[in-house]
Write a protein that holds these residues in place. Structure first.
Motif, mmCIF file in Angstrom:
data_model
loop_
_atom_site.group_PDB
_atom_site.id
_atom_site.type_symbol
_atom_site.label_atom_id
_atom_site.label_comp_id
_atom_site.label_asym_id
_atom_site.label_seq_id
_atom_site.Cartn_x
_atom_site.Cartn_y
_atom_site.Cartn_z
ATOM 1 N N ARG A 1 9.149 7.127 4.816
ATOM 2 C CA ARG A 1 10.405 8.149 4.366
ATOM 3 C C ARG A 1 10.236 9.009 6.747
ATOM 4 N N ALA A 2 9.671 8.068 7.584
ATOM 5 C CA ALA A 2 9.196 8.920 7.934
ATOM 6 C C ALA A 2 8.478 8.356 9.184
ATOM 7 N N GLY A 3 9.081 8.491 10.430
ATOM 8 C CA GLY A 3 8.160 7.409 11.711
ATOM 9 C C GLY A 3 8.159 8.603 12.827
ATOM 10 N N ILE A 4 7.146 8.005 12.671
ATOM 11 C CA ILE A 4 6.548 8.928 14.242
ATOM 12 C C ILE A 4 6.320 8.348 15.539
ATOM 13 N N LEU A 5 7.640 8.469 16.115
ATOM 14 C CA LEU A 5 7.853 7.427 17.575
ATOM 15 C C LEU A 5 7.590 7.812 18.880
ATOM 16 N N GLY A 6 6.872 7.541 20.201
ATOM 17 C CA GLY A 6 7.211 8.178 21.130
ATOM 18 C C GLY A 6 6.781 7.121 22.051
ATOM 19 N N ALA A 7 5.828 6.960 23.394
ATOM 20 C CA ALA A 7 4.616 5.909 24.367
ATOM 21 C C ALA A 7 6.158 5.079 24.507
ATOM 22 N N GLU A 8 7.500 6.385 24.045
ATOM 23 C CA GLU A 8 8.396 5.130 25.507
ATOM 24 C C GLU A 8 9.565 6.143 25.219
ATOM 25 N N PRO A 9 10.381 5.873 26.559
ATOM 26 C CA PRO A 9 11.430 6.801 26.141
ATOM 27 C C PRO A 9 12.510 6.026 24.910
ATOM 28 N N TRP A 10 13.241 6.762 24.450
ATOM 29 C CA TRP A 10 14.148 7.148 23.793
ATOM 30 C C TRP A 10 15.444 7.498 24.122
ATOM 31 N N SER A 11 16.138 7.697 22.998
ATOM 32 C CA SER A 11 17.388 8.327 22.717
ATOM 33 C C SER A 11 17.818 8.771 21.542
ATOM 34 N N LEU B 1 1.226 -1.253 -0.276
ATOM 35 C CA LEU B 1 -0.014 -0.161 -0.365
ATOM 36 C C LEU B 1 0.866 1.500 0.263
ATOM 37 N N HIS B 2 1.778 1.632 0.077
ATOM 38 C CA HIS B 2 2.905 2.362 -0.033
ATOM 39 C C HIS B 2 3.344 3.545 0.942
ATOM 40 N N VAL B 3 3.557 2.416 1.796
ATOM 41 C CA VAL B 3 3.235 3.676 3.321
ATOM 42 C C VAL B 3 4.921 4.189 3.130
ATOM 43 N N THR B 4 4.063 5.251 3.363
ATOM 44 C CA THR B 4 5.112 6.403 3.075
ATOM 45 C C THR B 4 5.612 6.727 5.387
ATOM 46 N N ALA B 5 5.351 7.166 6.165
ATOM 47 C CA ALA B 5 4.806 7.634 7.469
ATOM 48 C C ALA B 5 4.280 6.156 8.471
ATOM 49 N N ILE B 6 5.309 5.906 9.247
ATOM 50 C CA ILE B 6 4.810 4.746 10.682
ATOM 51 C C ILE B 6 4.532 5.848 11.815
ATOM 52 N N SER C 1 10.925 0.774 19.625
ATOM 53 C CA SER C 1 11.111 -0.469 19.790
ATOM 54 C C SER C 1 10.797 -1.245 19.077
ATOM 55 N N TYR C 2 9.363 -0.671 18.582
ATOM 56 C CA TYR C 2 8.443 -1.507 17.585
ATOM 57 C C TYR C 2 9.141 -1.468 16.014
ATOM 58 N N LEU C 3 9.657 -0.428 15.916
ATOM 59 C CA LEU C 3 9.689 -0.095 14.780
ATOM 60 C C LEU C 3 11.320 -1.158 14.203
ATOM 61 N N LEU C 4 11.926 -0.828 15.461
ATOM 62 C CA LEU C 4 13.217 -1.594 15.490
ATOM 63 C C LEU C 4 12.829 -2.834 15.592
ATOM 64 N N HIS C 5 11.856 -3.553 16.235
ATOM 65 C CA HIS C 5 11.348 -4.936 15.524
ATOM 66 C C HIS C 5 10.736 -5.589 14.536
ATOM 67 N N MET C 6 10.463 -4.785 14.162
ATOM 68 C CA MET C 6 9.665 -4.230 11.959
ATOM 69 C C MET C 6 10.862 -4.131 11.047
ATOM 70 N N GLY C 7 11.728 -4.197 11.645
ATOM 71 C CA GLY C 7 12.602 -4.121 10.907
ATOM 72 C C GLY C 7 13.221 -4.975 10.628
ATOM 73 N N GLU C 8 13.998 -5.595 11.612
ATOM 74 C CA GLU C 8 14.212 -7.218 12.222
ATOM 75 C C GLU C 8 13.555 -8.141 11.277
ATOM 76 N N VAL C 9 12.494 -8.403 11.808
ATOM 77 C CA VAL C 9 11.602 -9.122 11.427
ATOM 78 C C VAL C 9 11.373 -8.832 9.504
ATOM 79 N N ALA C 10 11.082 -7.694 9.007
ATOM 80 C CA ALA C 10 11.435 -7.553 7.619
ATOM 81 C C ALA C 10 13.012 -7.911 6.663
ATOM 82 N N GLU C 11 13.851 -7.826 7.832
ATOM 83 C CA GLU C 11 15.541 -8.753 6.805
ATOM 84 C C GLU C 11 14.804 -10.546 7.338
ATOM 85 N N LYS C 12 14.282 -10.809 7.644
ATOM 86 C CA LYS C 12 14.243 -12.418 7.789
ATOM 87 C C LYS C 12 13.511 -12.768 6.745
#
Lengths: 433, 143
Positions: free
Chosen positions: A207-217, A174-179, A184-195
């Motif tokens: 091309r964009a991630g709107i990321l939050g709901a947990e602390p990150w650095s 569906l040509h998603v451009t932003a998530i 941490s879920y996006l990192l998980h998705m990246g790993e699953v995608a590689e597999k």
């Protein structure tokens, strides 16, 4: 891309402050007249709506805490009649009783407006396909992001959480451009995608991630951006404020807090005294246009700094920095507020030591002492004691300059420090014994 | 070509608390590794255990598998006359040649006393000691 609501977002600061004052005044009068909880609170604090003569007079108003919302369970603090409510969200009760947040039509409207501005500031708009992988339901993330993205004319793919392989297929098809999801879920998705043999960078339009709901650095941001080939934006909010409300803009230099919707203050977590721009303290928020569950000077418990300057994007509203920790985790060492997250952040920038640590606080005579145990990294291990002493001194020096308090460092064997999160093992405070 | 007199010493990072040396020794015992010589250098809260063992690669593996931080260091072993003046001879050879000793430890072996040296210029040190009639342990004993 132009602002969603340029008249408000680029309003000169003095005009914005006059608007904030007007809204605050109206809010305080309304609550004093019609809300038992707030009237009692103001009376106890000896403050009357007439005492609010300038914007800074907000400081005369009493603070509000999570426990007030819990005590008000389920809807005792609400300021709208039940039949005016169009929705409830309920925050998880992991740290006590759950908190119920009610929304009038207007509450949903300003929440949506807030996110429409935020998403636009991240460069999103009509033509974008936004995959909302925050949970839908009682949690505010899913529906909040959903309404905000629809409002700006983007197409929403409401995947919610789970079934990651399917999410990746849909992202491609569906040509998603932003998530919108947790980092941490996006990192998980990246790993699953590689597999699955899918590279998010090369095989999707993301091309964009709107990321939050947990602390990150910042380090995590760099990793996500480099690995997935996207821009990663920090989003902030809590259910008490309505839900996720504020994000960074494409400058990625702080989260814009829309001043006509929220009045943000930074206060000393111990004394409640106001702190200036750039000073680290507890974020305290008054939501200026909320009907069902009014929020005045709510002490969220998140630690950050305020940047009062105008952003390069042209938006005039104040910004807050990344959330640096929780008040509950704060240690007071010789009168200085110290957060374990600062220690972690500093250690991550020193390659000679690992990122795991343990803090031992003690008292020698009348003086607090702080010991930080760190593991020597493989590359830094030298047979020569003098080299190891240099590492120890370097870590002590770096911690001292970032924490503003003297620290002793102890080098320990790899694997000997607790690996799991949680204050109990990361911080040992012997002063109370 | 490798210098036949450069010996691979293993160095192990250790916290300065009871039982750590025992843990290291236990690991080496488990791998049936013989320790020729060892020393402990201690600092503030931690130390470095240095050892000459018969099979350094296997010792390295056995210790790192248990989570120890281990590295190899090049040292030389000089045979000393086990009588007054033995150490003085060796030390003056290096002093005359302006070679700095970073650390040293000794053990008394079957046929002679041995001084184990960590120096800043190892090839130079070997040449000087051999030229002045000194006798070095061969690395082939430790692999």
């Amino acid at each position: 891309m132009a602002a969603w609501n340029p008249r408000i977002e680029e309003m000169p600061r003095d005009e914005l402050q006059r608007l904030q004052f007007k809204l605050l005044k109206m809010l305080v009068y309304r609550l004093y007249s019609f809300n038992d909880f707030y009237r009692r609170r103001m009376k106890d604090a000896g403050v009357h709506p007439d005492d609010i003569r300038t914007l800074d007079d907000v400081r005369k108003l009493p603070f509000m805490y999570k426990r007030d919302l819990r005590d008000g369970y389920p809807d005792r603090i609400f300021s709208a009649a039940r039949d005016e409510l169009v929705r409830y969200h309920v925050s998880s009760g992991t740290t006590g009783k759950p908190t119920v947040v009610g929304y009038t039509r207007h509450d949903v409207e300003i929440w949506t407006e807030s996110l429409a501005r935020a998403f636009t500031s991240c460069g999103l708009g009509r033509g974008d396909v936004v995959q909302v992988s925050y949970g839908y339901g009682l949690f505010t993330g899913g529906l909040g992001a959903h309404y905000g993205a629809e409002r700006i004319g983007a197409t929403v793919l409401p995947t919610s959480v789970g079934n990651t392989e399917r999410q990746i297929e849909l992202m491609q098809d569906l040509h998603v451009t932003a998530i919108a999801c947790t980092p941490s879920y996006l990192l998980h998705m990246g790993e699953v995608a590689e597999k699955m043999g899918v590279s998010i960078q090369d095989d999707t339009d993301l091309r964009a991630g709107i990321l939050g709901a947990e602390p990150w650095s910042e380090q995590m941001r760099e990793r996500i951006q480099d690995w997935l080939g996207i821009r990663a934006y920090d989003i902030y909010g809590t259910s008490e404020l309505s839900g996720p409300m504020f994000t960074e803009c494409t400058e990625q230099k702080g989260i814009h807090i829309w001043g006509d919707l929220a009045l943000a203050e930074i206060v000393d977590p111990e004394t409640g005294e106001p702190l200036g721009p750039g000073e680290r303290g507890e974020l305290t928020v008054t939501i200026l246009q909320k009907e069902a569950l009014p929020i005045i000077r709510y002490r969220i418990g998140d630690i950050t700094v305020m940047d009062d300057g105008t952003c390069a994007c042209g938006r005039t509203h104040p910004r807050i920095g990344r959330i640096q920790g929780r008040v509950d985790d704060m240690l007071i060492i010789r009168g200085i507020n110290v957060f374990p997250s600062q220690v972690e952040h500093t250690l991550m920038q020193i390659p000679d030591v690992g990122r795991h640590f343990q803090i031992v606080v003690d008292r020698r005579g009348a003086l607090d002492t702080m010991l930080v145990r760190v593991e020597v990294a493989e590359e830094a291990f030298s047979d020569k004691i003098t080299d190891l002493m240099v590492v120890k001194k370097k870590v002590e020096h770096r911690l001292r300059s970032s924490l503003n308090v003297g620290v002793d460092v102890e080098l320990v064997e790899p694997g000997s420090l607790p690996r799991f999160e949680g204050k109990s093992k990361k911080v040992i405070d012997r002063r109370s014994m | 070509m490798e210098n036949p007199y450069i010996i691979k010493q293993i160095s192990i990072f250790s916290e300065n608390r009871p039982g750590r040396l025992a843990a290291i020794a236990e690991a080496l015992k488990g791998a049936e590794i013989n320790i020729f010589a060892f020393s402990i250098a201690e600092a503030d809260g931690f130390g470095v255990v240095r050892a000459l063992v018969d099979r350094p690669e296997e010792a390295y593996r056995a210790l790192t598998d248990l989570g120890f931080r281990v590295s190899f260091t090049e040292v030389v072993g000089v045979k000393m006359r086990d009588e007054p003046g033995g150490l003085s001879e060796i030390a003056s050879i290096l002093g005359d040649a302006d070679i700095n000793i970073e650390y040293a430890y000794a053990y008394s072996g079957r046929d002679a006393a041995v001084l184990i040296l960590r120096v800043d210029q190892v090839e130079d040190a070997i040449r000087q000691i051999l030229e002045r009639g000194g006798e070095l342990l061969e690395a082939s004993r430790f692999r």
